[in-house]
Design an enzyme around this catalytic site. Structure first.
Site, mmCIF file in Angstrom:
data_model
loop_
_atom_site.group_PDB
_atom_site.id
_atom_site.type_symbol
_atom_site.label_atom_id
_atom_site.label_comp_id
_atom_site.label_asym_id
_atom_site.label_seq_id
_atom_site.Cartn_x
_atom_site.Cartn_y
_atom_site.Cartn_z
ATOM 1 C CG HIS A 148 -7.616 8.984 -0.109
ATOM 2 N ND1 HIS A 148 -7.936 7.371 -0.506
ATOM 3 C CD2 HIS A 148 -8.038 9.877 -1.522
ATOM 4 C CE1 HIS A 148 -7.917 6.982 -1.608
ATOM 5 N NE2 HIS A 148 -8.067 8.464 -1.974
ATOM 6 C CB CYS A 186 -0.807 -0.145 1.435
ATOM 7 S SG CYS A 186 -1.819 1.296 1.654
ATOM 8 C CG HIS A 223 -9.251 13.512 -2.308
ATOM 9 N ND1 HIS A 223 -8.270 13.642 -3.822
ATOM 10 C CD2 HIS A 223 -9.841 12.778 -3.228
ATOM 11 C CE1 HIS A 223 -7.785 12.857 -4.109
ATOM 12 N NE2 HIS A 223 -8.846 11.646 -4.370
ATOM 13 C CG ASP A 247 -3.165 14.266 -4.777
ATOM 14 O OD1 ASP A 247 -3.734 13.794 -4.248
ATOM 15 O OD2 ASP A 247 -2.273 14.263 -6.355
ATOM 16 C CB THR A 295 -6.633 5.201 -8.010
ATOM 17 O OG1 THR A 295 -6.136 6.644 -7.453
ATOM 18 C CG2 THR A 295 -7.378 5.481 -9.114
ATOM 19 C CG ASN A 319 -12.820 9.880 -5.677
ATOM 20 O OD1 ASN A 319 -13.777 10.818 -5.439
ATOM 21 N ND2 ASN A 319 -11.406 10.811 -6.563
HETATM 22 P P1 AMP Z 1 -8.199 8.442 -5.506
HETATM 23 O O1 AMP Z 1 -7.918 8.667 -7.006
HETATM 24 O O2 AMP Z 1 -9.371 9.303 -4.741
HETATM 25 O O3 AMP Z 1 -7.767 7.268 -5.011
HETATM 26 O O4 AMP Z 1 -7.071 8.760 -4.950
HETATM 27 C C1 AMP Z 1 -5.163 9.281 -4.967
HETATM 28 C C2 AMP Z 1 -4.929 9.918 -5.114
HETATM 29 O O5 AMP Z 1 -3.471 9.775 -4.897
HETATM 30 C C3 AMP Z 1 -4.348 10.737 -6.015
HETATM 31 O O6 AMP Z 1 -5.177 12.239 -6.412
HETATM 32 C C4 AMP Z 1 -2.750 11.116 -6.756
HETATM 33 O O7 AMP Z 1 -2.628 12.185 -7.620
HETATM 34 C C5 AMP Z 1 -2.583 10.678 -5.312
HETATM 35 N N1 AMP Z 1 -1.130 10.051 -5.463
HETATM 36 C C6 AMP Z 1 -0.424 8.743 -5.418
HETATM 37 N N2 AMP Z 1 0.458 8.732 -5.826
HETATM 38 C C7 AMP Z 1 0.896 9.978 -4.788
HETATM 39 C C8 AMP Z 1 2.118 9.860 -3.995
HETATM 40 N N3 AMP Z 1 2.949 9.256 -3.986
HETATM 41 N N4 AMP Z 1 1.948 11.516 -3.428
HETATM 42 C C9 AMP Z 1 0.999 11.908 -2.828
HETATM 43 N N5 AMP Z 1 -0.168 11.794 -3.756
HETATM 44 C C10 AMP Z 1 -0.571 10.936 -4.031
HETATM 45 ZN ZN ZN Z 2 -2.492 1.551 3.446
#
Ligand code: AMP
Ligand code: ZN
Length: 117
Positions: A103, A9, A105, A35, A98, A90
């Protein structure tokens, strides 16, 4: 197991300090970091240190930590002096999730359309 760190993860690795992130806030139970692909001038993710796959699973198992997340979203908005902002969880791939570690936002610093796409 839910609640335990998951080896594969990304966000558990950020919690453990194994992957760098721009951390803006930390509490006993949460961290908040910018982000990597910001969609607004303020785009911060507030996550629980414990691993649950989404906000619903977190709220069911650890309502105390879910409340901590919500409190921290306000703190992020205060830190960035946002009068208006949006908090998004989300949930499920059809909604754009994803990363399978709960989390929030926090988005702000520009006009936000409603309803979102
Ligand atoms: P979600 O699509 O709602 O699952 O949000 C996942 C978020 O994590 C996306 O907005 C990505 O841009 C962000 N994300 C992915 N990898 C990283 C990282 N290493 N550091 C900070 N944010 C990240
Ligand atoms: Zn985790």
């Amino acid at each position: 197991m839910a609640g335990e760190p998951q080896e594969d993860c990304l966000f558990c690795k950020i919690v453990a300090g194994q992957i760098p992130a721009t951390i803006v806030r930390e509490t006993e139970t949460t961290i908040a970091f910018r982000d990597i692909n910001p969609q607004a001038p303020t785009h911060v993710l507030v996550i629980p240190k414990v691993h649950y796959r989404d906000a619903a699973e977190l709220a069911a198992a650890r309502p105390d930590v879910a409340a901590d997340i919500l409190r921290e979203t306000q703190a992020v908005a205060d830190d960035d002096k946002l009068e208006s902002y949006r908090v998004v969880f989300n949930t499920g791939s059809g909604a754009g999730q994803t990363v399978w570690h709960a989390h929030a936002h926090v988005l702000g610093g520009r006009g936000l359309q409603w309803p979102p796409g």
